[in-house]
Design an enzyme around this catalytic site. Sequence first.
Site, PDB file in Angstrom:
ATOM      1  CG  HIS A  52       5.369   2.703   2.804  1.00  0.00           C
ATOM      2  ND1 HIS A  52       4.498   2.346   2.789  1.00  0.00           N
ATOM      3  CD2 HIS A  52       5.311   4.086   2.431  1.00  0.00           C
ATOM      4  CE1 HIS A  52       3.647   2.879   1.320  1.00  0.00           C
ATOM      5  NE2 HIS A  52       4.451   3.484   0.623  1.00  0.00           N
ATOM      6  CG  HIS A  54       6.358   6.519  -0.595  1.00  0.00           C
ATOM      7  ND1 HIS A  54       6.037   5.215  -0.688  1.00  0.00           N
ATOM      8  CD2 HIS A  54       7.549   6.960  -0.577  1.00  0.00           C
ATOM      9  CE1 HIS A  54       7.519   5.549  -1.749  1.00  0.00           C
ATOM     10  NE2 HIS A  54       8.134   6.255  -0.911  1.00  0.00           N
ATOM     11  CG  ASP A  56       0.311   7.648  -1.847  1.00  0.00           C
ATOM     12  OD1 ASP A  56       1.899   7.268  -1.289  1.00  0.00           O
ATOM     13  OD2 ASP A  56       0.203   6.422  -2.254  1.00  0.00           O
ATOM     14  CG  HIS A  57       0.787   5.059   1.326  1.00  0.00           C
ATOM     15  ND1 HIS A  57       0.176   3.492   1.561  1.00  0.00           N
ATOM     16  CD2 HIS A  57       1.199   5.622   0.481  1.00  0.00           C
ATOM     17  CE1 HIS A  57       0.983   3.390   0.342  1.00  0.00           C
ATOM     18  NE2 HIS A  57       1.671   4.479  -0.443  1.00  0.00           N
ATOM     19  CG  HIS A 108       6.478   0.529  -2.274  1.00  0.00           C
ATOM     20  ND1 HIS A 108       6.745   1.100  -2.874  1.00  0.00           N
ATOM     21  CD2 HIS A 108       6.635   1.768  -0.955  1.00  0.00           C
ATOM     22  CE1 HIS A 108       6.424   2.063  -3.329  1.00  0.00           C
ATOM     23  NE2 HIS A 108       5.369   2.875  -1.658  1.00  0.00           N
ATOM     24  CG  ASP A 130       2.020   1.446  -1.670  1.00  0.00           C
ATOM     25  OD1 ASP A 130       1.375   1.244  -1.590  1.00  0.00           O
ATOM     26  OD2 ASP A 130       2.598   2.468  -2.019  1.00  0.00           O
ATOM     27  CG  HIS A 168      -1.559   2.379  -4.973  1.00  0.00           C
ATOM     28  ND1 HIS A 168      -1.493   3.768  -5.190  1.00  0.00           N
ATOM     29  CD2 HIS A 168      -0.718   2.711  -3.925  1.00  0.00           C
ATOM     30  CE1 HIS A 168      -0.929   4.689  -4.470  1.00  0.00           C
ATOM     31  NE2 HIS A 168       0.241   3.641  -3.631  1.00  0.00           N
TER      32      HIS A 168
HETATM   33 FE    FE Z   1       1.733   4.916  -2.267  1.00  0.00          FE
HETATM   34 ZN    ZN Z   2       4.348   4.301  -0.935  1.00  0.00          ZN
END
Ligand code: FE
Ligand code: ZN
Length: 257
Positions: A52, A54, A56-57, A108, A130, A168
């Site tokens: 996805h 985001h 942080d990915h 998410h 996530d 995570h």
């Molecule tokens: Fe994340």
């Molecule tokens: Zn995420």
Amino acid sequence: MTPFPIPAFSDNYIWAMHDGRRAVVVDPGEPAGVLAWLAAEGVALDTILITHHHPDHTGGVAELRSVTGARVIGPVREAMPEPLQRVDDGETVAVLGHSFSVIAVPGHTLGHIAYYCADVSGEPLLFCGDTLFSAGCGRLFEGTPGQMHASLSRLTELPGNTRVCCTHEYTLANLRFAQAVEPNNQALQAYAQRCADLRSQGKPTLPSTLELEKAINPFLRCAEPDVVRAAIIRAPEVTQPDAQAVFATLRDWKNQF
Ligand code: FE
Ligand code: ZN
């Protein structure tokens, strides 16, 4: 091939595996740890899978692509670091000679996808981003509780021995909530002890398995009498405690926990 969690930021894992020559990584939010792992293992990055949009990915994708020339595969419906091969629900992608099916898991984010392979070194493997965490699930930034509940239900149809590679290390915090929901769940108590031991040794609690998650994760247990009871006590206004309403109550409760 064994999936290895490369730590990133404060609590992300970038899942990585290789066949002795070529490697795949999932959701590289930053490049440094991946480049160090590739050098240490002496392998070349072949593929980057993204679940996805985001940061942080996806934050490490551009640099990893330019340094290694790896191809990038990601969801059809989300803003992504271009260029990439976009994949949708029901499609399969060949990664290091293994066939991964793409499963749409909105909730998410709306375009979130998961990657599932029925046989990686003898056992099934799931990269779920996530969506599903050990003892928990992702926050609903874009989707509805109904969408997320349906997404998680699809994942629970996969074989029980599926290794669940979540992005995570939220397990201990999730377990505190899970124990508030189900204080009498013996499997949950035993698992919480095991995870506390692992974390005190600095070890990851992941991958988990679907079988285990079905026994301890309240978000996958919305039809269990104890979980339904806890949801009704938490939200007495919920008069139709079907699994979806229970899920919505749990998700809301966890946000404030
Ligand atoms: Fe994340
Ligand atoms: Zn995420």
